[in-house]
Motif scaffolding. Structure first.
Motif, mmCIF file in Angstrom:
data_model
loop_
_atom_site.group_PDB
_atom_site.id
_atom_site.type_symbol
_atom_site.label_atom_id
_atom_site.label_comp_id
_atom_site.label_asym_id
_atom_site.label_seq_id
_atom_site.Cartn_x
_atom_site.Cartn_y
_atom_site.Cartn_z
ATOM 1 N N LEU A 11 -3.564 -5.875 -3.671
ATOM 2 C CA LEU A 11 -4.178 -6.254 -2.387
ATOM 3 C C LEU A 11 -5.468 -5.467 -2.136
ATOM 4 C CD1 LEU A 11 -1.022 -6.674 -0.105
ATOM 5 C CD2 LEU A 11 -2.488 -8.479 -1.090
ATOM 6 N N ARG A 12 -5.471 -4.182 -2.459
ATOM 7 C CA ARG A 12 -6.704 -3.390 -2.338
ATOM 8 C C ARG A 12 -7.768 -3.901 -3.308
ATOM 9 N NH1 ARG A 12 -3.044 1.005 -2.276
ATOM 10 N NH2 ARG A 12 -3.691 1.519 -4.391
ATOM 11 N N PHE A 13 -7.334 -4.228 -4.528
ATOM 12 C CA PHE A 13 -8.248 -4.784 -5.526
ATOM 13 C C PHE A 13 -8.892 -6.067 -5.002
ATOM 14 C CE2 PHE A 13 -8.871 -7.843 -8.996
ATOM 15 C CZ PHE A 13 -9.773 -7.151 -9.794
ATOM 16 N N LEU A 14 -8.072 -6.931 -4.434
ATOM 17 C CA LEU A 14 -8.588 -8.197 -3.900
ATOM 18 C C LEU A 14 -9.544 -7.971 -2.732
ATOM 19 C CD1 LEU A 14 -5.361 -10.398 -4.063
ATOM 20 C CD2 LEU A 14 -7.371 -10.516 -5.562
ATOM 21 N N GLY A 15 -9.203 -7.044 -1.839
ATOM 22 C CA GLY A 15 -10.076 -6.764 -0.698
ATOM 23 C C GLY A 15 -11.414 -6.186 -1.126
ATOM 24 N N CYS A 16 -11.367 -5.188 -1.987
ATOM 25 C CA CYS A 16 -12.618 -4.566 -2.462
ATOM 26 C C CYS A 16 -13.397 -5.523 -3.350
ATOM 27 C CB CYS A 16 -12.311 -3.268 -3.210
ATOM 28 S SG CYS A 16 -11.671 -1.973 -2.134
ATOM 29 N N GLY A 17 -12.677 -6.225 -4.203
ATOM 30 C CA GLY A 17 -13.333 -7.220 -5.040
ATOM 31 C C GLY A 17 -13.922 -8.346 -4.208
ATOM 32 N N GLY A 18 -13.230 -8.693 -3.115
ATOM 33 C CA GLY A 18 -13.749 -9.718 -2.212
ATOM 34 C C GLY A 18 -15.070 -9.305 -1.583
ATOM 35 N N LEU A 19 -15.159 -8.049 -1.194
ATOM 36 C CA LEU A 19 -16.416 -7.546 -0.631
ATOM 37 C C LEU A 19 -17.531 -7.581 -1.681
ATOM 38 C CD1 LEU A 19 -17.845 -6.357 1.810
ATOM 39 C CD2 LEU A 19 -17.066 -4.101 1.069
ATOM 40 N N PHE A 155 -9.132 -7.157 -13.250
ATOM 41 C CA PHE A 155 -7.999 -6.327 -12.856
ATOM 42 C C PHE A 155 -7.359 -5.692 -14.085
ATOM 43 C CE2 PHE A 155 -3.576 -5.399 -11.782
ATOM 44 C CZ PHE A 155 -3.771 -4.558 -10.684
ATOM 45 N N VAL A 156 -7.156 -6.471 -15.105
ATOM 46 C CA VAL A 156 -6.542 -5.949 -16.329
ATOM 47 C C VAL A 156 -7.445 -4.896 -16.973
ATOM 48 C CG1 VAL A 156 -5.768 -6.563 -18.657
ATOM 49 C CG2 VAL A 156 -5.179 -8.031 -16.717
ATOM 50 N N LEU A 157 -8.729 -5.180 -17.069
ATOM 51 C CA LEU A 157 -9.651 -4.214 -17.666
ATOM 52 C C LEU A 157 -9.701 -2.908 -16.878
ATOM 53 C CD1 LEU A 157 -12.696 -6.434 -18.722
ATOM 54 C CD2 LEU A 157 -11.113 -5.229 -20.238
#
Length: 172
Positions: A11-19, A155-157
């Motif tokens: 969820l943090r990955f998605l939020g930061c990646g979303g920004l 995400f995997v990388l």
């Protein structure tokens, strides 16, 4: 890592990646002209806000008569590539500190991140070009599908290569 911790990290990955993706898309939209193509319609919606209405109308007029587009517009592939680089810069700092809480040195993580960005950049350009040239997707939909594909790979990388810290990692 527990199942719950992994979900929080995703969820943090998605939020930061979303920004970071918003930065990517904004640069893409500006440089490709997609941001300005419907500007006159958009400006009519803000007619009560005279400054914004006039600003949007001026941008739409410049885009329509070619004075804006000749100096700024790039091909869609070039625009998404510049967008990807812009988003990558924002993303490094967010992923490192917010998502993966990396304590590793920048000397170790930054080259790995640059390598992963290079792979993502090529993957982004390849997928986007294939989708755009297929004729099956609009420009925007090709970018959306490309972004989702690149997100999974990233995400995997990041988890396995870039911000993965061995027990003997030193912090700086």
């Amino acid at each position: 890592m527990s199942h719950f911790s992994l979900i929080q990290q995703v969820l943090r990955f998605l939020g930061c990646g979303g920004l970071a993706t918003l930065v990517h898309w904004l640069v893409f939209a500006i440089l490709s002209g997609a941001l300005f193509s419907g500007m006159s319609t958009l400006s009519a919606q803000f007619s009560d806000l005279s400054f914004l209405h006039l600003f949007l109308l001026e941008l739409a007029t410049q885009h329509a008569n070619g004075s804006f587009s000749d100096s700024v517009m790039l091909s869609p592939l070039a625009a998404t590539s510049y967008g990807a680089v812009s988003g990558a810069i924002v993303n490094y700092y967010l992923q490192r500190s917010v998502v993966f809480n990396s304590q590793g040195s920048h000397r170790r993580t930054l080259p790995r991140y640059i390598l992963s960005v290079g792979l993502s950049f090529l993957f982004n350009a390849l997928i986007f070009a294939l989708l755009q040239n297929s004729g099956l997707f609009s420009l925007l939909m090709a970018q959306v599908v490309t972004t989702v594909c690149v997100m999974f790979m990233n995400f995997v990388l990041y988890k396995r290569l870039v911000f993965h810290e061995s027990p003997t990692s030193s912090s700086v």
